[in-house]
Design a protein around this motif. Structure first.
Motif, PDB file in Angstrom:
ATOM      1  N   THR A   1      51.137 -14.135  28.375  1.00 28.62           N
ATOM      2  CA  THR A   1      52.340 -14.600  27.678  1.00 28.62           C
ATOM      3  C   THR A   1      53.411 -14.886  28.719  1.00 28.62           C
ATOM      4  O   THR A   1      53.585 -14.114  29.665  1.00 28.62           O
TER       5      THR A   1
ATOM      6  N   PHE B   1      57.391 -15.071  28.876  1.00 28.34           N
ATOM      7  CA  PHE B   1      58.620 -14.755  28.158  1.00 28.34           C
ATOM      8  C   PHE B   1      59.790 -15.368  28.913  1.00 28.34           C
ATOM      9  O   PHE B   1      59.946 -15.169  30.116  1.00 28.34           O
TER      10      PHE B   1
ATOM     11  N   VAL C   1      63.802 -16.324  23.945  1.00 30.15           N
ATOM     12  CA  VAL C   1      64.876 -15.748  23.146  1.00 30.15           C
ATOM     13  C   VAL C   1      65.631 -16.860  22.427  1.00 30.15           C
ATOM     14  O   VAL C   1      65.956 -16.759  21.243  1.00 30.15           O
TER      15      VAL C   1
ATOM     16  N   VAL D   1      56.965 -17.638  24.662  1.00 27.48           N
ATOM     17  CA  VAL D   1      58.017 -17.195  23.735  1.00 27.48           C
ATOM     18  C   VAL D   1      59.348 -17.214  24.461  1.00 27.48           C
ATOM     19  O   VAL D   1      59.412 -16.977  25.674  1.00 27.48           O
TER      20      VAL D   1
ATOM     21  N   LYS E   1      62.444  -5.853  21.647  1.00 25.59           N
ATOM     22  CA  LYS E   1      61.968  -6.814  20.647  1.00 25.59           C
ATOM     23  C   LYS E   1      60.793  -7.633  21.155  1.00 25.59           C
ATOM     24  O   LYS E   1      59.822  -7.872  20.428  1.00 25.59           O
ATOM     25  N   TYR E   2      60.862  -8.071  22.405  1.00 24.57           N
ATOM     26  CA  TYR E   2      59.883  -9.048  22.893  1.00 24.57           C
ATOM     27  C   TYR E   2      58.796  -8.463  23.796  1.00 24.57           C
ATOM     28  O   TYR E   2      57.715  -9.065  23.910  1.00 24.57           O
TER      29      TYR E   2
END
Length: 369
Positions: A34, A36, A57, A55, A89-90
């Motif tokens: 992933t 981020f 924010v 992903v 959260k992530y």
């Protein structure tokens, strides 16, 4: 299969961003990966392998975000409680290995405590990267605290590791140098995608620099030197591929100096390689650097390279088709003048070290170093 997260500010055009995309595309069959990011809508996102998850924010790029929202984001980065909310959260407890791939906010966010193995990349001279203003001391205090939370620190040059140890002597994590990875085959193929003969003037000696228009890259200083060289009769053209906050000031000075036809701002290009290939020489006139990707790209395209003396010199070890000049106006003036007069050619073919670099990254993730 290990779950790995790489953190970065965005996947907009940039050297570290290019490195990260090339690395994850090469290792995504081995790990569940992933990326981020703080910001989305980056140019390199579409170059990610479909197996890599992305992903962010914020869905927008930094430039698309309103002024007030930027202020709120800055507050989030400074406030530890707000950073922790983003991390929880992530990232927290979702991955086996967490890798902060860039200095600044991503390193701060990903320094939160977890059971994962924690790795951080350092691409630039840590003393210079945040400038010398009043806010820089606050950021450096945050840095000192955050870097102690990582198990492994990776530097892209020996020079940067040496300076980091001197600047942050209390950080005792395992440290090593891994030079930047580049998919050289991809660079060579992209350099053939289109011709720029109508843009790069073949009647004059031509230099191209690929960089953001920011203080670090010293484009304003380069413009001053260019004007003096032209006034002294050393005809040449300089092409700058890239964009940034100094564009307006540069455009004004270019017009003031009357060098619109010889100092050309080409803007941001998703594929800069045809411009590098077409120009006679590649240059990087920065005040400071880490291990610049653009120099690896210039080497991959077999260009004669001119740089100012910085940590970037490590990129050119063993590459004889290059010139390193003193990091001041006089040094740059003499370096460009010498090339314009003597027109050196790049002849050397270089060994591709990228397989070894990729193996070093894999060994680090797997805990073998």
């Amino acid at each position: 299969m290990k779950k790995i997260v790489f953190g970065i500010t965005s996947l907009g055009l940039g050297g570290a961003e290019r490195v990260l995309v090339d690395i994850v595309n090469e290792i995504c069959d081995k790990y569940e990966i992933t990326i981020f990011a703080l910001y989305g809508n980056g140019e390199f996102e579409k170059q990610l392998d479909k197996k890599v998850k992305f992903v962010s924010v914020y869905k927008e790029s930094f430039n698309e975000i309103s002024f007030m929202k930027r202020k709120w984001i800055s507050l989030q980065m400074i406030c530890s409680n707000l950073r922790k909310k983003i991390y929880d959260k992530y990232i927290k407890d979702k991955f086996d290995v967490e890798i902060a791939f860039l200095e600044g906010p991503i390193t701060w966010i990903m320094s939160e405590d977890s059971k994962a193995k924690k790795i951080v990349w350092v691409h630039n001279d840590i003393e210079d990267v945040f400038g010398k203003d009043k806010g820089s001391s606050v950021k450096q205090k945050m840095n000192k605290k955050c870097y102690t939370k990582y198990d492994n620190l990776v530097f892209v040059s020996k020079d940067n590791m040496k300076k980091f140890k001197k600047y942050f002597p209390d950080v005792k994590a395992d440290m090593q140098v891994i030079y930047n990875y580049l998919n050289t085959d991809s660079v060579k193929e992209k350099a053939k995608e289109f011709k720029v003969d109508d843009i790069i003037n073949k009647k004059k000696v031509s230099f191209v620099q690929v960089s953001r228009l920011v203080d670090q890259k010293a484009v304003l200083r380069l413009l001053d030197v260019h004007k003096k060289l032209i006034s002294d009769g050393f005809e040449h053209n300089i092409y700058i591929v890239g964009d940034g906050p100094l564009r307006g000031e540069l455009e004004s000075k270019i017009k003031e100096y009357g060098v619109e036809d010889s100092f050309i701002l080409l803007g941001k290009k998703e594929n800069p390689y045809p411009y590098i290939k077409a120009a006679d020489y590649f240059m990087l006139m920065s005040y400071y650097e880490g291990y610049p990707m653009v120099l690896l790209e210039g080497k991959a395209l077999n260009k004669y390279i001119l740089i100012t003396d910085s940590a970037a010199r490590e990129t050119l070890i063993g590459y004889n088709d290059s010139k390193i000049v003193k990091n001041n106006e006089k040094g740059i003036y003499e370096g460009i003048k010498d090339i314009v007069k003597n027109k050196p050619k790049a002849l050397k073919k270089n060994k591709d070290m990228n397989k070894e670099i990729l193996n070093e990254v894999i060994s680090l993730i797997d805990g073998e170093v």
